[in-house]
Structures are given as structure tokens and as C-alpha cells.
Design a protein around this motif. Sequence first.
Motif, PDB file in Angstrom:
ATOM      1  N   PHE A  47       0.832  -1.201   0.000  1.00 25.93           N
ATOM      2  CA  PHE A  47       0.000   0.000   0.000  1.00 25.93           C
ATOM      3  C   PHE A  47       0.870   1.256   0.000  1.00 25.93           C
ATOM      4  O   PHE A  47       0.542   2.253  -0.643  1.00 25.93           O
ATOM      5  CB  PHE A  47      -0.926   0.008   1.218  1.00 25.93           C
ATOM      6  CG  PHE A  47      -1.977  -1.071   1.206  1.00 25.93           C
ATOM      7  CD1 PHE A  47      -2.341  -1.703   0.029  1.00 25.93           C
ATOM      8  CD2 PHE A  47      -2.602  -1.459   2.389  1.00 25.93           C
ATOM      9  CE1 PHE A  47      -3.311  -2.703   0.013  1.00 25.93           C
ATOM     10  CE2 PHE A  47      -3.571  -2.447   2.384  1.00 25.93           C
ATOM     11  CZ  PHE A  47      -3.925  -3.077   1.200  1.00 25.93           C
ATOM     12  N   ALA A  48       1.980   1.216   0.752  1.00 21.31           N
ATOM     13  CA  ALA A  48       2.871   2.372   0.803  1.00 21.31           C
ATOM     14  C   ALA A  48       3.529   2.625  -0.552  1.00 21.31           C
ATOM     15  O   ALA A  48       3.745   3.774  -0.947  1.00 21.31           O
ATOM     16  CB  ALA A  48       3.941   2.159   1.876  1.00 21.31           C
ATOM     17  N   GLU A  49       3.821   1.554  -1.282  1.00 18.52           N
ATOM     18  CA  GLU A  49       4.514   1.688  -2.566  1.00 18.52           C
ATOM     19  C   GLU A  49       3.566   1.990  -3.723  1.00 18.52           C
ATOM     20  O   GLU A  49       3.884   2.797  -4.599  1.00 18.52           O
ATOM     21  CB  GLU A  49       5.278   0.396  -2.867  1.00 18.52           C
ATOM     22  CG  GLU A  49       6.434   0.125  -1.921  1.00 18.52           C
ATOM     23  CD  GLU A  49       7.043  -1.246  -2.155  1.00 18.52           C
ATOM     24  OE1 GLU A  49       6.811  -1.819  -3.251  1.00 18.52           O
ATOM     25  OE2 GLU A  49       7.734  -1.756  -1.254  1.00 18.52           O
ATOM     26  N   HIS A  50       2.399   1.334  -3.722  1.00 22.02           N
ATOM     27  CA  HIS A  50       1.535   1.379  -4.904  1.00 22.02           C
ATOM     28  C   HIS A  50       0.107   1.835  -4.624  1.00 22.02           C
ATOM     29  O   HIS A  50      -0.701   1.893  -5.554  1.00 22.02           O
ATOM     30  CB  HIS A  50       1.491  -0.004  -5.566  1.00 22.02           C
ATOM     31  CG  HIS A  50       2.844  -0.559  -5.889  1.00 22.02           C
ATOM     32  ND1 HIS A  50       3.690   0.031  -6.805  1.00 22.02           N
ATOM     33  CD2 HIS A  50       3.512  -1.641  -5.400  1.00 22.02           C
ATOM     34  CE1 HIS A  50       4.810  -0.671  -6.884  1.00 22.02           C
ATOM     35  NE2 HIS A  50       4.732  -1.679  -6.042  1.00 22.02           N
ATOM     36  N   GLY A  51      -0.222   2.130  -3.376  1.00 24.72           N
ATOM     37  CA  GLY A  51      -1.572   2.556  -3.051  1.00 24.72           C
ATOM     38  C   GLY A  51      -2.445   1.397  -2.600  1.00 24.72           C
ATOM     39  O   GLY A  51      -2.097   0.220  -2.759  1.00 24.72           O
ATOM     40  N   THR A  52      -3.601   1.744  -2.058  1.00 25.34           N
ATOM     41  CA  THR A  52      -4.466   0.729  -1.461  1.00 25.34           C
ATOM     42  C   THR A  52      -5.241  -0.093  -2.483  1.00 25.34           C
ATOM     43  O   THR A  52      -5.978  -1.003  -2.099  1.00 25.34           O
ATOM     44  CB  THR A  52      -5.467   1.391  -0.490  1.00 25.34           C
ATOM     45  OG1 THR A  52      -6.172   2.439  -1.180  1.00 25.34           O
ATOM     46  CG2 THR A  52      -4.757   1.971   0.714  1.00 25.34           C
ATOM     47  N   ASP A  53      -5.079   0.214  -3.768  1.00 23.53           N
ATOM     48  CA  ASP A  53      -5.735  -0.608  -4.785  1.00 23.53           C
ATOM     49  C   ASP A  53      -4.827  -1.730  -5.297  1.00 23.53           C
ATOM     50  O   ASP A  53      -5.151  -2.408  -6.276  1.00 23.53           O
ATOM     51  CB  ASP A  53      -6.212   0.251  -5.954  1.00 23.53           C
ATOM     52  CG  ASP A  53      -5.081   1.026  -6.617  1.00 23.53           C
ATOM     53  OD1 ASP A  53      -3.966   1.051  -6.050  1.00 23.53           O
ATOM     54  OD2 ASP A  53      -5.314   1.613  -7.692  1.00 23.53           O
ATOM     55  N   THR A  54      -3.700  -1.952  -4.623  1.00 19.66           N
ATOM     56  CA  THR A  54      -2.834  -3.087  -4.967  1.00 19.66           C
ATOM     57  C   THR A  54      -3.652  -4.376  -4.937  1.00 19.66           C
ATOM     58  O   THR A  54      -4.463  -4.587  -4.030  1.00 19.66           O
ATOM     59  CB  THR A  54      -1.678  -3.203  -3.960  1.00 19.66           C
ATOM     60  OG1 THR A  54      -0.947  -1.976  -3.941  1.00 19.66           O
ATOM     61  CG2 THR A  54      -0.740  -4.339  -4.336  1.00 19.66           C
ATOM     62  N   SER A  55      -3.444  -5.248  -5.906  1.00 23.00           N
ATOM     63  CA  SER A  55      -4.246  -6.471  -5.981  1.00 23.00           C
ATOM     64  C   SER A  55      -3.943  -7.393  -4.800  1.00 23.00           C
ATOM     65  O   SER A  55      -2.813  -7.440  -4.289  1.00 23.00           O
ATOM     66  CB  SER A  55      -3.968  -7.215  -7.291  1.00 23.00           C
ATOM     67  OG  SER A  55      -2.685  -7.812  -7.269  1.00 23.00           O
ATOM     68  N   LEU A  56      -4.960  -8.123  -4.381  1.00 26.47           N
ATOM     69  CA  LEU A  56      -4.777  -9.075  -3.288  1.00 26.47           C
ATOM     70  C   LEU A  56      -3.838 -10.205  -3.706  1.00 26.47           C
ATOM     71  O   LEU A  56      -3.113 -10.757  -2.867  1.00 26.47           O
ATOM     72  CB  LEU A  56      -6.131  -9.628  -2.851  1.00 26.47           C
ATOM     73  CG  LEU A  56      -7.117  -8.597  -2.294  1.00 26.47           C
ATOM     74  CD1 LEU A  56      -8.404  -9.285  -1.835  1.00 26.47           C
ATOM     75  CD2 LEU A  56      -6.503  -7.800  -1.150  1.00 26.47           C
TER      76      LEU A  56
END
Length: 207
Positions: A47-56
Motif C-alpha cells: 500500500f505504501a509503494e503502490h496505493g491501497t488498490d494493490t491487488s490481493l
Amino acid sequence: MSAARTAATGAKPATRGDLPPLPAAKPTRADARRNYDLLVTAAREAFAEHGTDTSLEEIARRAGVGIGTLYRRFPSRTALLEAVYVDEIQSVCDRAYGFHEKLEPFEALAAWMRSFVGYNVSKKSLSHELMTALGKDSEFFKSCKLNVRDAGELLLNTAKEDGAVRSDLRLEDVLRLIGGFTMLPDIAPEQANRMLDIVIAGLRKTD
């Protein structure tokens, strides 16, 4: 309260024993807790690197577990977001109790405020997504805020008793001041720290 002050006064170090539990408690079984910790750590970093829409799927890959393991522990993205948020709140509270035990009152309060600003600036998107999903008045946020409030009030009240800060200060005022600039959409960490220096300087008791 520093170790020296604790020894001199006979006071007991602060603990979290009387606080209500944070939501999203960790599992107790060793293997389940290990997977929980791996997934939360991987999610926080992603989340810190790519945001909270990172795939599960990407989070499961980073954690070194299968996607089925992720879904057994966190049946939805919101559940995983909650766990990451709670993990961060736990760290914010634990730092408060650690600072209280090791530092002098004003330094403990200032150190905690700096760590709280860092948390606020870095977790804006996570907070926003959870508020959208759960509502800012949800029991989840009420529990988290209560824990933060109790940790912060311990430091503020100790600094008041020490005569290090203004006696009319309230934690709500301090947190609103911090929130007022850390939640700005375009604020840089350097600017947030400069503004915090101004806030901290204003806390000191003047003759």
C-alpha cells in the motif's frame, strides 16, 4: 516518565491493560498468527509503494502464501485494510507508552506527536478508503480513536503535572491542530514537520 523518574517516585510504568481491545485482533494459533503477520506486513508495504488498490494476489505473493490463505484470513479487501490500519494504530499507541517510560514528559509528548504526524501523512489514502467503506462514526473508528486518545492523554497529563506545558491544553485541541495540516492533500513531509515544530513550541508553559 523516564526510568529515573519512575525509580525516584515509585510510580508504575504505564500499561495498556485497562484499555478496550482494538478491533481486528490477531489470531492466537501460532501458524495462523504467522500468516496474519506476513500478510499484514506485505499489505502495508504494498500500500505504501503502490496505493491501497494493490491487488490481493500481489499481496499474497509478497507474503509468500497462496491467495486461498489470504481469503481465509481476510475475506474482503476491507478486512485486510482494517488489519493494516489497526496494526498502525497499535504502533502509535505502543510508542506513546514507550516514550512515557523512557523520556522526560515534554520530550515524550513531542516525540509521540512527531510519530503521529508521520503516521497521518503516510496513511491518508488508507484512512480515506476505510472511512468510505465503514463510515467515520463506525464502531471500528471509535475504538481506534479511544485507544489513541488514552495514549495521548497519558503523555499530555504527565507533561502538565511536570509543569512543562500549558495547563489549559486539551488533547482534542492538539490532535485537531495536527490533523488540520497533515490531512492536506498536497503537504510534503518536510512541511508537515516544520508546522509541527510551530505547534510543539506553542505547547510550552510560559511564565
